[in-house]
Each structure stands twice: as structure tokens, then as C-alpha cells.
Design an enzyme around this catalytic site. Structure first.
Site, short mmCIF file in Angstrom:
data_model
loop_
_atom_site.label_atom_id
_atom_site.label_comp_id
_atom_site.label_asym_id
_atom_site.label_seq_id
_atom_site.Cartn_x
_atom_site.Cartn_y
_atom_site.Cartn_z
CE LYS A 107 -83.91 -94.42 -51.93
NZ LYS A 107 -84.44 -93.25 -51.30
CD GLU A 113 -91.28 -92.74 -63.48
OE1 GLU A 113 -91.05 -91.52 -63.44
OE2 GLU A 113 -92.29 -93.25 -62.94
NE ARG A 123 -90.36 -97.22 -45.85
CZ ARG A 123 -90.93 -98.08 -46.70
NH1 ARG A 123 -91.70 -99.05 -46.23
NH2 ARG A 123 -90.76 -97.95 -47.99
CB SER A 178 -81.38 -98.12 -44.93
OG SER A 178 -82.60 -98.54 -45.51
NE ARG A 185 -92.29 -95.12 -48.83
CZ ARG A 185 -92.82 -94.47 -47.80
NH1 ARG A 185 -94.06 -94.01 -47.87
NH2 ARG A 185 -92.14 -94.29 -46.69
CE1 TYR A 226 -78.20 -93.28 -44.84
CE2 TYR A 226 -78.27 -95.28 -46.18
CZ TYR A 226 -78.88 -94.14 -45.69
OH TYR A 226 -80.18 -93.85 -46.06
CE LYS A 269 -87.73 -93.98 -52.86
NZ LYS A 269 -88.06 -92.88 -51.96
C1 PBG Z 1 -88.43 -91.29 -49.16
C2 PBG Z 1 -87.11 -91.98 -49.09
C3 PBG Z 1 -86.84 -93.30 -48.70
C4 PBG Z 1 -85.47 -93.47 -48.76
C5 PBG Z 1 -84.93 -92.27 -49.18
N1 PBG Z 1 -85.95 -91.37 -49.40
C6 PBG Z 1 -87.72 -94.34 -48.16
C7 PBG Z 1 -88.84 -94.88 -48.91
O1 PBG Z 1 -89.07 -94.58 -50.09
O2 PBG Z 1 -89.56 -95.66 -48.31
C8 PBG Z 1 -84.74 -94.74 -48.43
C9 PBG Z 1 -83.28 -94.59 -48.20
C10 PBG Z 1 -82.66 -95.79 -47.58
O3 PBG Z 1 -83.33 -96.84 -47.41
O4 PBG Z 1 -81.48 -95.70 -47.24
N2 PBG Z 1 -88.36 -90.01 -48.59
#
Ligand code: PBG
Length: 330
Positions: A255, A240, A213, A281, A224, A320, A203
């Protein structure tokens, strides 16, 4: 005289001459059961709330989440990944709403289970960022840094309340070291050996999470980068991956998806467990925005993006568009 000189037989275009021929030789196909629908549910609302940066996606009420789950199941979608958003003012430093048996995610898991039973694989995001007032995926130490091992204790508890609510798969997305092992042990301790773990293995710290967000009303300031991966790295993902498998991951995820297809391909080659990719997203927002401006053919772009993710090696894709695309494919 052939354009190929001494290789007159080699004409790849012969296999592209008609839709029937192209269909026959297609190496990759999308199927509704490849798709998983990520869905947001917000506590205390009676009408869904649109997410402005993700046109067509909403924060569901408990009621509309049930409907969305039923529709996804009806369209043949494989699963639903639920994200809980607590009521305004209910976030705190430890993210306690995430471990409250009556917290929004736990309640929503029960709702969806009552609605669709085992017709959909019910999955839950296992992370603290939706519940903490500082917006980080873990708890903070005295110096304001995300405390890995203190966070693991919170994740263990989250796994147990989510499993008690009836979830089939937990999806730890916080990128803490050791999270898969700790969650496996926590589940086994309460007799939930059948609940599986979809590990967010690779990730990346991505700008493309922006619209999410808003979706979870995140209060994060800063970034992060001390726990999510640097977009420059690919070997790190294999490290990982090895750790997640050792710790007991049943499935692994890469991801975001689109900008990380090389990572996805490498991970898919390296493992014998199912591999997911999360079309996040920002990937959604970009296509919707360009389509809204009339700059791109929306439906074709969606299918091409998904096909590319599958071709790179994903066995399932979180998107989505899952329900809509599943209907196209039927
Ligand atoms: C963290 C999480 C995130 C997403 C899924 N789980 C956001 C992040 O790490 O900041 C992002 C999913 C998306 O952008 O569609 N709980």
C-alpha cells in the site's frame, strides 16, 4: 520483403487483430472476487456524509453501511474492509473508542455480519489513528513519540474486541514492529484461532493518503515517517515481509498500489500467501478529478489501473470502486 528480414514469421500484431483474439490471449483478467470494498462508518449520523476529496465515497451511517455491504455482496465483491469514525469529541490520547465493545467499528462489524453473514469476508482496520485525538497510529510516550510496545498492547485489545464482534479478518495498518505476532497471540488467547490477519506489510508514508485523512476526520499534524516506510526503499519491504510471515500473517498487503507496483511484484514473487494491494484514496481522487474535468476516460482509466495492479501480482485489490467495477465485470 518482411520487416523482420530473416524472421518473417514474427508478427505479434496477429494476436491483436480482433476483440475475440485479444480476449483469448489476455494474460490477466479482473473478476468481482478480486475486489475488496473499503468503507467508512461514522458514529451518530443518520444520513451519509460525502467526502469532498473522494467524490462518490461517503462516511456511512450504520444503516447505509449495511446497504453498501449488501450491494457489494450482490455484485460478487469478495470482502469489505470497515473503518470506524467515532462521534466528534470522542477521540482521546489512547484511542479508547477503538477498544470499546460498543465503539462504532465493533457495532458496525455486528451490523454487517447480521446483514450479509458469511456472504462477504468481513474485515476491519486495526489501527488507532481513527480514535486518537493526536491522530497518530499509536499511543505517545512522554516525549510525544509513538511508543511501539505500548501501542502493541492497545492493538492486542483491539483485535480481541473486533474478533468478539464477529470479524473474519483483521487488518493491522499501524506499522508497529511486532504487531502481527502480538495480534495473533491475542486472538488465540480468546479462542479466535479462525480469525485471520491481513498484514499491512509494506505500507509507505505517502502523500496519496491525503483524502483518507478527511474520510476519517483525522486530526494528525505532522507525519507518520517514524513508522511508515520511506518511498525510496524496496528491500526494506522484503524485510517487513519476512517478519510478518514469521509472526503469523495469513495474507500480506502492499500500500499504496499504483506508485508501488515494483514492490508489489517483488512481494508477490517472494511469497506463497495471498497478496493484496490497496488502491488508496489519492489514487481514487486523481482519476475522479481528471475525469470530472473531462481530461480522461473515467471507466477505462479505472479498469486499466486495476488491471495493472493485478498484473503486477495482487491476488486481491482494495478499491473504493469495488462494487461499481464488480457490476461492470458481471
Ligand atoms: C491507517 C490507514 C490509512 C489508510 C488506511 N489505513 C491512513 C494513513 O496511514 O495515514 C489510507 C487509506 C487510503 O488513503 O485510502 N489507519
Amino acid at each position: 520483403m518482411s520487416v523482420y528480414g530473416s524472421f518473417p514469421g514474427a508478427r505479434p500484431r496477429r494476436l491483436r487483430v480482433s476483440p475475440a483474439m485479444r480476449r483469448m490471449v489476455a494474460e490477466t483478467r479482473l473478476h468481482p472476487a478480486d475486489l475488496i470494498l473499503p468503507a467508512f462508518v461514522k458514529e451518530g449520523i443518520s444520513e451519509p456524509v460525502p467526502i469532498s476529496a473522494m467524490p462518490g465515497v461517503v462516511q456511512h451511517s450504520r444503516d447505509t453501511l449495511r446497504k453498501a455491504a449488501a450491494e457489494a455482496a450482490g455484485a460478487g465483491v469478495a470482502g469489505i474492509m470497515i473503518f470506524g469514525v467515532p462521534e466528534d469529541g470522542k477521540k482521546d490520547a489512547l484511542g479508547t473508542a477503538g477498544t470499546d465493545p460498543d465503539g462504532i467499528l465493533q457495532v458496525a462489524i455486528r451490523d454487517v455480519k447480521a446483514e450479509v453473514g458469511d456472504e462477504l469476508v468481513i474485515m476491519s482496520d486495526l489501527c488507532l489513528d481513527e480514535y486518537t485525538d493526536h491522530g497518530h497510529c499509536g499511543v505517545l510516550d512522554a516525549g510525544g513519540r509513538v511508543d511501539n510496545d505500548a501501542t502493541l498492547e492497545r492493538y492486542a485489545e483491539m483485535a480481541q474486541v473486533q474478533a468478539d464482534a464477529g470479524v473474519h479478518v483483521v487488518g493491522p495498518s499501524g506499522m508497529m514492529d511486532g504487531q502481527v505476532g502480538v495480534i495473533r497471540e491475542a486472538l488465540d488467547t480468546i479462542g479466535k484461532e479462525d480469525v485471520s490477519i491481513l498484514a499491512y506489510t509494506a505500507k509507505y508514508s505517502s502523500a496519496f493518503y491525503g483524502p483518507f485523512r478527511e474520510a476519517v476526520a483525522s486530526s494528525l499534524t505532522g507525519d507518520r515517517k517514524t513508522y511508515q516506510q520511506d518511498p525510496a526503499n524496496v528491500r526494506e519491504s522484503l524485510r517487513e515481509l519476512a517478519l510478518d510471515l514469521q509472526e503469523g500473517a495469513d495474507m500480506v498487503m502492499v500500500k499504496p498500489a499504483g506508485p508501488y507496483l515494483d514492490v508489489l511484484a517483488k512481494v508477490a514473487e517472494a511469497v506463497d500467501v495471498p497478496v493484496s494491494a490497496y488502491q488508496i484514496s489519492g489514487e481514487y481522487a486523481m482519476i475522479e478529478a481528471a475525469a470530472e474535468k473531462g481530461w480522461i476516460d473515467r471507466d477505462k482509466a479505472i479498469l486499466e489501473a486495476l488491471l495493472g495492479i493485478k498484473r503486477a501480482g495482487a491476488s486481491t485489490i482494495l478499491t473504493y470502486w469495488a462494487t461499481e467495477v464488480a457490476r461492470w465485470l458481471r
